[in-house]
Scaffold this motif. Structure first.
Motif, PDB file in Angstrom:
ATOM      1  N   ALA A 258      -4.603  27.738  27.223  1.00 56.78           N
ATOM      2  CA  ALA A 258      -4.516  27.495  28.307  1.00 56.78           C
ATOM      3  C   ALA A 258      -6.570  27.163  27.949  1.00 56.78           C
ATOM      4  CB  ALA A 258      -5.115  28.110  29.383  1.00 56.78           C
ATOM      5  N   LEU A 259      -7.422  28.316  27.442  1.00 59.98           N
ATOM      6  CA  LEU A 259      -8.858  28.338  27.323  1.00 59.98           C
ATOM      7  C   LEU A 259      -9.234  27.799  26.024  1.00 59.98           C
ATOM      8  CD1 LEU A 259      -9.325  31.966  28.325  1.00 59.98           C
ATOM      9  CD2 LEU A 259      -9.245  29.952  29.051  1.00 59.98           C
ATOM     10  N   GLY A 260      -8.186  27.387  24.991  1.00 58.60           N
ATOM     11  CA  GLY A 260      -8.351  26.450  23.722  1.00 58.60           C
ATOM     12  C   GLY A 260      -9.009  28.154  23.144  1.00 58.60           C
ATOM     13  N   ILE A 261      -9.091  28.885  22.777  1.00 61.18           N
ATOM     14  CA  ILE A 261      -9.310  29.952  21.956  1.00 61.18           C
ATOM     15  C   ILE A 261      -8.293  30.862  21.475  1.00 61.18           C
ATOM     16  CG2 ILE A 261     -11.767  30.694  23.370  1.00 61.18           C
ATOM     17  CD1 ILE A 261      -9.704  32.745  24.170  1.00 61.18           C
ATOM     18  N   ARG A 262      -8.733  31.421  20.286  1.00 58.97           N
ATOM     19  CA  ARG A 262      -8.161  31.951  19.159  1.00 58.97           C
ATOM     20  C   ARG A 262      -8.338  34.003  19.453  1.00 58.97           C
ATOM     21  NH1 ARG A 262      -8.284  31.741  13.367  1.00 58.97           N
ATOM     22  NH2 ARG A 262     -10.388  32.808  13.059  1.00 58.97           N
ATOM     23  N   LEU A 263      -6.873  34.272  19.916  1.00 59.00           N
ATOM     24  CA  LEU A 263      -6.726  35.744  20.529  1.00 59.00           C
ATOM     25  C   LEU A 263      -6.249  36.610  19.023  1.00 59.00           C
ATOM     26  CD1 LEU A 263      -5.653  35.864  24.110  1.00 59.00           C
ATOM     27  CD2 LEU A 263      -8.095  36.155  22.561  1.00 59.00           C
ATOM     28  N   GLY A 264      -6.482  37.577  19.083  1.00 54.80           N
ATOM     29  CA  GLY A 264      -5.618  38.073  16.913  1.00 54.80           C
ATOM     30  C   GLY A 264      -7.011  38.541  16.625  1.00 54.80           C
TER      31      GLY A 264
END
Length: 318
Positions: A258-264
């Motif tokens: 949804a935010l257009g980011i990469r987690l992890g």
């Protein structure tokens, strides 16, 4: 469970308005003390070879005891007044929800970042995560905060509301006990691999449906506030199962999409590096404002769930 339709909305509003007041004794504190006492007793009474079998006692006594105690309390109060029992049920469900506390913890980190106070942001993040935070750069501070808020949309909000809908305060309390057990003994280390296995497995089972329901609601919430709903759905389908937890990957991947980011990525725990599978695409660098965006998603999902749950409650009460 009493049949008052207003119980869930009132419980949720109490959390949104008051959170967890320090002056109010919280059931989780009692659960934690019970878990510690039972663990100590088990280690005294059982040899290490018997810890796996004894691990079944923890959820049986703590979660089962929480359910029975809550049920019996409401039953006794109902003999005095059905309204008193309904009010008590709303208050008890309130204690199982932590939407406001989750939002406040995230926004505390965000406030420090907005003031460019990285040391304070690291300290605040360290209060809500288990990873080492002393040397994190701003994007990693944001990542840790967003991951924590996203993951706990399930544990701290949707799951307790889900079980309150199904079984009222007794089942919501039992869920909170299961979640507390997992946070205290559900570790795959030498100390708890045998004693905590049943608690960890039960937590996975308890969150299975709520986690996937939360992911779907996050996709819908993303569309409502003009975030990337298609990206959220795509990342859930692609990345959710890569998470080491069978459930946490669903809300985290939905938020990442949804935010257009990469987690992890790489985290340090007591000086030992660990890698967690990536969730989402690395389209841009994370920024402090991703934290309030995640909080808005959390509030929209939780509010929507309460509305839908109340409608279901009314329909089944007719």
């Amino acid at each position: 469970m009493t049949a008052a339709w207003w119980i869930l909305p009132v419980a949720y509003l109490l959390d949104r308005l008051l959170g967890d007041p320090r002056w109010l004794p919280h059931p989780v504190i009692g659960m934690g003390k019970a878990i510690s006492a039972i663990e100590a007793a088990v280690r005294r009474l059982f040899k290490p070879g018997g810890y796996r079998a004894a691990g079944l006692l923890l959820p049986l006594l703590v979660a089962g005891g929480s359910f029975v105690l809550t049920w019996a309390t409401l039953l006794l109060l109902a003999q005095v007044s059905p309204w008193l029992a309904a009010a008590a049920e709303a208050a008890l469900i309130w204690t199982t929800i932590a939407a406001k506390g989750l939002r406040d913890a995230g926004m505390e980190v965000c406030g420090h970042l907005r003031r460019n106070d990285l040391p304070a942001a690291r300290r605040s993040l360290g209060m809500i995560v288990g990873r080492d935070t002393d040397a994190l750069a701003q994007p990693e501070i944001v990542r840790g905060t967003v991951e924590t808020v996203a993951e706990n949309i399930v544990d701290a909000v949707v799951s307790p509301l889900f079980y309150a809908l199904i079984g009222g305060a007794p089942l919501a309390m039992a869920y909170r006990a299961i979640n507390t057990l997992d946070s205290m003994v559900g570790y795959k280390n030498d100390k708890y691999i045998n004693l905590g296995w049943a608690s960890a497995r039960l937590d996975d089972i308890a969150n299975f449906i709520p986690a996937r329901l939360t992911a779907l609601m996050l996709v819908a919430a993303s569309w409502c506030i003009r975030l990337d709903a298609r990206g959220a759905l795509r990342i859930v389908r692609r990345d959710a199962s890569s998470h080491p937890s069978p459930n946490s990957g669903y809300p985290e991947s939905a938020v990442a999409g949804a935010l257009g980011i990469r987690l992890g990525g790489h985290n340090s725990y007591h000086g030992v590096m660990s890698f967690r599978a990536y969730m989402g695409d690395n389209n841009r660098e994370m920024e402090a404002e991703d934290i309030p965006r995640t909080a808005r998603l959390m509030f929209l999902v939780s509010s929507s769930f309460v509305v839908l749950a109340t409608i279901v409650w009314i329909l089944f009460s007719i």
